[in-house]
Design a protein around this motif. Structure first.
Motif, PDB file in Angstrom:
ATOM      1  N   TYR A 371       0.860  -1.188   0.000  1.00  0.00           N
ATOM      2  CA  TYR A 371       0.000   0.000   0.000  1.00  0.00           C
ATOM      3  C   TYR A 371       0.892   1.232   0.000  1.00  0.00           C
ATOM      4  O   TYR A 371       1.665   1.451   0.947  1.00  0.00           O
ATOM      5  CB  TYR A 371      -0.889   0.001   1.251  1.00  0.00           C
ATOM      6  N   LEU A 372       0.807   2.009  -1.107  1.00  0.00           N
ATOM      7  CA  LEU A 372       1.594   3.246  -1.216  1.00  0.00           C
ATOM      8  C   LEU A 372       0.613   4.400  -1.170  1.00  0.00           C
ATOM      9  O   LEU A 372      -0.232   4.565  -2.052  1.00  0.00           O
ATOM     10  CB  LEU A 372       2.395   3.236  -2.524  1.00  0.00           C
ATOM     11  N   HIS A 373       0.704   5.181  -0.101  1.00  0.00           N
ATOM     12  CA  HIS A 373      -0.249   6.268   0.121  1.00  0.00           C
ATOM     13  C   HIS A 373       0.101   7.441  -0.786  1.00  0.00           C
ATOM     14  O   HIS A 373       1.290   7.703  -1.059  1.00  0.00           O
ATOM     15  CB  HIS A 373      -0.173   6.710   1.582  1.00  0.00           C
ATOM     16  N   TRP A 374      -0.914   8.132  -1.315  1.00  0.00           N
ATOM     17  CA  TRP A 374      -0.630   9.388  -2.019  1.00  0.00           C
ATOM     18  C   TRP A 374      -0.989  10.516  -1.080  1.00  0.00           C
ATOM     19  O   TRP A 374      -2.188  10.742  -0.836  1.00  0.00           O
ATOM     20  CB  TRP A 374      -1.418   9.523  -3.318  1.00  0.00           C
ATOM     21  N   THR A 375      -0.060  11.282  -0.458  1.00  0.00           N
ATOM     22  CA  THR A 375       1.353  11.179  -0.748  1.00  0.00           C
ATOM     23  C   THR A 375       2.149  11.550   0.500  1.00  0.00           C
ATOM     24  O   THR A 375       1.544  11.817   1.537  1.00  0.00           O
ATOM     25  CB  THR A 375       1.721  12.113  -1.918  1.00  0.00           C
ATOM     26  N   MET A 376       3.456  11.597   0.372  1.00  0.00           N
ATOM     27  CA  MET A 376       4.248  11.912   1.572  1.00  0.00           C
ATOM     28  C   MET A 376       4.181  13.410   1.902  1.00  0.00           C
ATOM     29  O   MET A 376       3.652  13.798   2.928  1.00  0.00           O
ATOM     30  CB  MET A 376       5.714  11.477   1.399  1.00  0.00           C
ATOM     31  N   VAL A 377       4.723  14.258   1.000  1.00  0.00           N
ATOM     32  CA  VAL A 377       4.761  15.716   1.261  1.00  0.00           C
ATOM     33  C   VAL A 377       3.796  16.422   0.306  1.00  0.00           C
ATOM     34  O   VAL A 377       3.717  16.080  -0.872  1.00  0.00           O
ATOM     35  CB  VAL A 377       6.195  16.257   1.052  1.00  0.00           C
ATOM     36  N   ASP A 378       3.066  17.417   0.821  1.00  0.00           N
ATOM     37  CA  ASP A 378       2.234  18.267  -0.061  1.00  0.00           C
ATOM     38  C   ASP A 378       3.075  18.670  -1.268  1.00  0.00           C
ATOM     39  O   ASP A 378       4.238  19.050  -1.121  1.00  0.00           O
ATOM     40  CB  ASP A 378       1.818  19.554   0.680  1.00  0.00           C
ATOM     41  N   ASN A 379       2.471  18.604  -2.482  1.00  0.00           N
ATOM     42  CA  ASN A 379       3.292  18.904  -3.662  1.00  0.00           C
ATOM     43  C   ASN A 379       2.442  19.531  -4.760  1.00  0.00           C
ATOM     44  O   ASN A 379       1.293  19.890  -4.536  1.00  0.00           O
ATOM     45  CB  ASN A 379       3.977  17.620  -4.156  1.00  0.00           C
ATOM     46  N   PHE A 380       3.009  19.671  -5.959  1.00  0.00           N
ATOM     47  CA  PHE A 380       2.349  20.326  -7.097  1.00  0.00           C
ATOM     48  C   PHE A 380       1.267  19.402  -7.641  1.00  0.00           C
ATOM     49  O   PHE A 380       1.547  18.385  -8.260  1.00  0.00           O
ATOM     50  CB  PHE A 380       3.383  20.632  -8.189  1.00  0.00           C
ATOM     51  N   GLU A 381       0.005  19.774  -7.403  1.00  0.00           N
ATOM     52  CA  GLU A 381      -1.124  18.914  -7.767  1.00  0.00           C
ATOM     53  C   GLU A 381      -1.655  19.274  -9.154  1.00  0.00           C
ATOM     54  O   GLU A 381      -2.833  19.597  -9.348  1.00  0.00           O
ATOM     55  CB  GLU A 381      -2.217  19.015  -6.704  1.00  0.00           C
ATOM     56  N   TRP A 382      -0.725  19.261 -10.165  1.00  0.00           N
ATOM     57  CA  TRP A 382      -1.098  19.467 -11.575  1.00  0.00           C
ATOM     58  C   TRP A 382      -1.917  20.742 -11.765  1.00  0.00           C
ATOM     59  O   TRP A 382      -1.477  21.822 -11.294  1.00  0.00           O
ATOM     60  CB  TRP A 382      -1.785  18.217 -12.125  1.00  0.00           C
ATOM     61  N   ALA A 383      -3.099  20.659 -12.366  1.00  0.00           N
ATOM     62  CA  ALA A 383      -3.857  21.888 -12.663  1.00  0.00           C
ATOM     63  C   ALA A 383      -4.377  22.557 -11.391  1.00  0.00           C
ATOM     64  O   ALA A 383      -4.804  23.708 -11.416  1.00  0.00           O
ATOM     65  CB  ALA A 383      -5.021  21.571 -13.599  1.00  0.00           C
ATOM     66  N   GLU A 384      -4.321  21.880 -10.237  1.00  0.00           N
ATOM     67  CA  GLU A 384      -4.719  22.471  -8.957  1.00  0.00           C
ATOM     68  C   GLU A 384      -3.558  23.224  -8.322  1.00  0.00           C
ATOM     69  O   GLU A 384      -3.704  23.804  -7.224  1.00  0.00           O
ATOM     70  CB  GLU A 384      -5.214  21.373  -7.998  1.00  0.00           C
ATOM     71  N   GLY A 385      -2.398  23.158  -8.939  1.00  0.00           N
ATOM     72  CA  GLY A 385      -1.228  23.876  -8.404  1.00  0.00           C
ATOM     73  C   GLY A 385      -0.907  23.436  -6.987  1.00  0.00           C
ATOM     74  O   GLY A 385      -0.916  22.248  -6.668  1.00  0.00           O
ATOM     75  N   TYR A 386      -0.635  24.430  -6.102  1.00  0.00           N
ATOM     76  CA  TYR A 386      -0.335  24.138  -4.689  1.00  0.00           C
ATOM     77  C   TYR A 386      -1.549  24.433  -3.816  1.00  0.00           C
ATOM     78  O   TYR A 386      -1.432  24.663  -2.623  1.00  0.00           O
ATOM     79  CB  TYR A 386       0.890  24.954  -4.246  1.00  0.00           C
ATOM     80  N   GLN A 387      -2.721  24.381  -4.432  1.00  0.00           N
ATOM     81  CA  GLN A 387      -3.964  24.675  -3.701  1.00  0.00           C
ATOM     82  C   GLN A 387      -4.620  23.405  -3.171  1.00  0.00           C
ATOM     83  O   GLN A 387      -5.804  23.418  -2.847  1.00  0.00           O
ATOM     84  CB  GLN A 387      -4.956  25.404  -4.639  1.00  0.00           C
ATOM     85  N   GLN A 388      -3.866  22.305  -3.098  1.00  0.00           N
ATOM     86  CA  GLN A 388      -4.381  21.065  -2.530  1.00  0.00           C
ATOM     87  C   GLN A 388      -3.345  20.482  -1.574  1.00  0.00           C
ATOM     88  O   GLN A 388      -2.153  20.770  -1.694  1.00  0.00           O
ATOM     89  CB  GLN A 388      -4.717  20.036  -3.637  1.00  0.00           C
ATOM     90  N   TRP A 389      -3.828  19.659  -0.630  1.00  0.00           N
ATOM     91  CA  TRP A 389      -2.950  19.156   0.440  1.00  0.00           C
ATOM     92  C   TRP A 389      -3.128  17.645   0.566  1.00  0.00           C
ATOM     93  O   TRP A 389      -3.984  17.166   1.287  1.00  0.00           O
ATOM     94  CB  TRP A 389      -3.294  19.874   1.752  1.00  0.00           C
ATOM     95  N   PHE A 390      -2.321  16.890  -0.167  1.00  0.00           N
ATOM     96  CA  PHE A 390      -2.393  15.416  -0.160  1.00  0.00           C
ATOM     97  C   PHE A 390      -1.361  14.802   0.783  1.00  0.00           C
ATOM     98  O   PHE A 390      -1.317  13.591   0.946  1.00  0.00           O
ATOM     99  CB  PHE A 390      -2.151  14.869  -1.576  1.00  0.00           C
ATOM    100  N   GLY A 391      -0.518  15.645   1.388  1.00  0.00           N
ATOM    101  CA  GLY A 391       0.623  15.080   2.124  1.00  0.00           C
ATOM    102  C   GLY A 391       0.300  14.674   3.544  1.00  0.00           C
ATOM    103  O   GLY A 391      -0.478  15.327   4.239  1.00  0.00           O
ATOM    104  N   MET A 392       0.963  13.575   3.992  1.00  0.00           N
ATOM    105  CA  MET A 392       0.948  13.273   5.437  1.00  0.00           C
ATOM    106  C   MET A 392       1.983  14.182   6.114  1.00  0.00           C
ATOM    107  O   MET A 392       2.076  14.250   7.332  1.00  0.00           O
ATOM    108  CB  MET A 392       1.316  11.802   5.660  1.00  0.00           C
ATOM    109  N   VAL A 393       2.765  14.855   5.279  1.00  0.00           N
ATOM    110  CA  VAL A 393       3.784  15.790   5.769  1.00  0.00           C
ATOM    111  C   VAL A 393       3.557  17.139   5.099  1.00  0.00           C
ATOM    112  O   VAL A 393       3.421  17.214   3.874  1.00  0.00           O
ATOM    113  CB  VAL A 393       5.206  15.270   5.423  1.00  0.00           C
ATOM    114  N   ALA A 394       3.484  18.185   5.918  1.00  0.00           N
ATOM    115  CA  ALA A 394       3.327  19.537   5.366  1.00  0.00           C
ATOM    116  C   ALA A 394       4.696  20.071   4.983  1.00  0.00           C
ATOM    117  O   ALA A 394       5.732  19.497   5.332  1.00  0.00           O
ATOM    118  CB  ALA A 394       2.676  20.434   6.412  1.00  0.00           C
ATOM    119  N   MET A 395       4.696  21.185   4.234  1.00  0.00           N
ATOM    120  CA  MET A 395       5.954  21.808   3.812  1.00  0.00           C
ATOM    121  C   MET A 395       5.893  23.276   4.234  1.00  0.00           C
ATOM    122  O   MET A 395       4.974  23.991   3.872  1.00  0.00           O
ATOM    123  CB  MET A 395       6.075  21.696   2.287  1.00  0.00           C
TER     124      MET A 395
END
Ligand code: GCO
Length: 430
Positions: A371-395
């Motif tokens: 099981y590979l979770h998406w994702t570790m660190v908040d990152n560039f979410e394509w057309a959503e830019g940096y306006q999304q937060w998928f990370g278990m780790v913030a930046m």
């Protein structure tokens, strides 16, 4: 009062996160996404990928953090446009960079799981039409064989193309990703090329190295239903969407042919059985209505729990899609599952509910190996830019310092125990 029991996972189960070069490395300037971002007007918030997580330079400390957080595997992509900056020219400095990346993964006890194509095309390929050009098949197979030969001693698991049918829909039907076409005929041509490319990449990797690499696709499998089950039109819309999004690519590898909707069963040499495992991504349910435009969020029910992107949290669909994979021979890795949220307690609940669904599918016979979770660190979410937060780790803005959220520690405890305990379920799900 719900009574919970411990959910144990098999010996050797892989736990980690999925990432993609363009979303985390930074300064990935030689591909179609970087160019598209510079045009302006395409990315939410006017963002560009820019420095992203600066992972290109911080990979060693990121992998040290992953190890501290209990991970034993890591999914990443190698960036084609760095390795082959012009058609036919290999940049050995970049090959050396990726060798250092793989060595760092081993040093930190993380099994490398490498995606060869994760949405981005080298500019030179985009100029010749990208996936719509039949030459794309041989060109990506050549790249795959080259990099697998260079790194094969360090990489046991290779994924060919990330979410091929998302490429088809986002780039050629919904016009959300470059080259933003709305052209069904082009979408079907690209669907054929992607399936052919998967087979050619599989062979190229298997033939390029004596290290017995395992190779498979990464397939996004939304759970698709009719918006109104009593409407024949909605049932037909859902059936076509499921055929395109879910069935077509898997059936193509299973049978070695290009089936509907992109073909009539044409044989593809070397495609049949070109998979040692199936990489499966799952995010949500999509309800299809024949008389409405495609809703990226999938028309969730009014009372649904939603993510920051408006997707429905629907672990039942994860269970059903995993159960559906039983009919195919290879084992399964969950290569992406997660959510965008500003509320990390929602991420903890989401993680536990989806792992419970995975465990149920495994108990009922689906052979799931990790099981590979998406994702570790908040990152560039394509057309959503940096306006999304998928990370278990913030930046941390500015310093890009990694700040683990509580969900990262919950994941650590699950991975170290190789189990979801009743106490975890009680604490987070009540
Ligand atoms: C995808 C990609 C990832 C996304 C993730 C969250 O599925 O679109 O594989 O790159 O970032 O899924 O949307």
């Amino acid at each position: 009062m719900t009574t919970y029991t411990d959910l144990r996972f098999p010996q050797g189960f892989l736990w980690g996160c999925g990432t993609a070069a363009h979303q985390v490395e930074g300064n990935n300037t030689n591909n179609n996404w970087w160019e598209w971002e510079q045009e302006g007007g395409h990315i939410k918030g006017g963002d560009v990928s820019g420095l992203a997580c600066d992972h290109y330079n911080r990979f060693d400390s990121d992998f040290a953090l992953a190890q501290e957080l209990g991970h034993n595997a890591h999914r990443l992509s190698v960036e084609w446009s760095r390795i082959e900056p012009e058609e036919g020219r290999w940049d050995m400095k970049e090959v050396d960079h990726y060798r250092k990346v793989m060595e760092s993964l081993h040093r930190h006890g993380l099994v490398p799981m490498v995606t060869l194509h994760h949405f981005t095309n080298p500019i030179w390929l985009e100029r010749m039409g990208g996936w719509s050009n039949p030459r794309s098949v041989d060109l990506i197979a050549r790249f795959s064989g080259f990099i697998a030969k260079e790194l094969g001693d360090l990489v046991p698991y290779w994924f060919t193309i990330n979410e091929p049918m998302v490429i088809v829909v986002a780039s050629y039907i919904a016009a959300e990703h470059p080259p933003r076409q709305q052209d069904w005929s082009a979408a079907m041509t690209v669907s054929r090329h992607l399936l052919q490319a998967h087979g050619a990449m599989y062979r190229a990797v298997k033939e390029s190295t004596t290290h017995n690499p395992l190779v498979g696709p990464v397939h996004n499998m939304p759970y698709i239903e009719p918006y109104d089950p009593d409407s024949e039109h909605d049932r037909n819309a859902a059936a076509l969407a499921d055929l395109l999004m879910n069935e077509y690519f898997l059936a193509g590898i299973d049978t070695g042919t290009v089936g509907p909707p992109a073909g009539q069963g044409e044989e593809v040499a070397g495609l049949k059985g070109a998979w040692d495992f199936i990489g499966m991504n799952y995010y949500s349910r999509h309800r299809m209505a024949h008389d409405r435009p495609i809703d990226p969020a999938g028309l969730p029910p009014p009372d649904a729990e939603l993510t920051e992107m408006g997707y429905e949290v629907f672990p039942e669909g994860f269970y059903r899609q995993l159960a559906r994979l039983k009919k195919y021979a290879p084992p399964v890795f969950v290569t992406e599952n997660g959510l965008s949220t500003k509320d990390d307690s929602q991420r903890c609940r989401h993680l536990l509910r989806h792992l419970a669904a995975l465990h149920r599918a495994m108990q009922e016979g689906t052979d799931i190996r990790g099981y590979l979770h998406w994702t570790m660190v908040d990152n560039f979410e394509w057309a959503e830019g940096y306006q999304q937060w998928f990370g278990m780790v913030a930046m941390e803005p500015g310093t890009l310092k990694r700040l683990p959220r509580p969900s990262a520690y919950l994941f650590r405890d699950i991975a170290r125990r190789n189990a979801v305990t009743a106490a975890m379920l009680r604490e987070h799900l009540g």
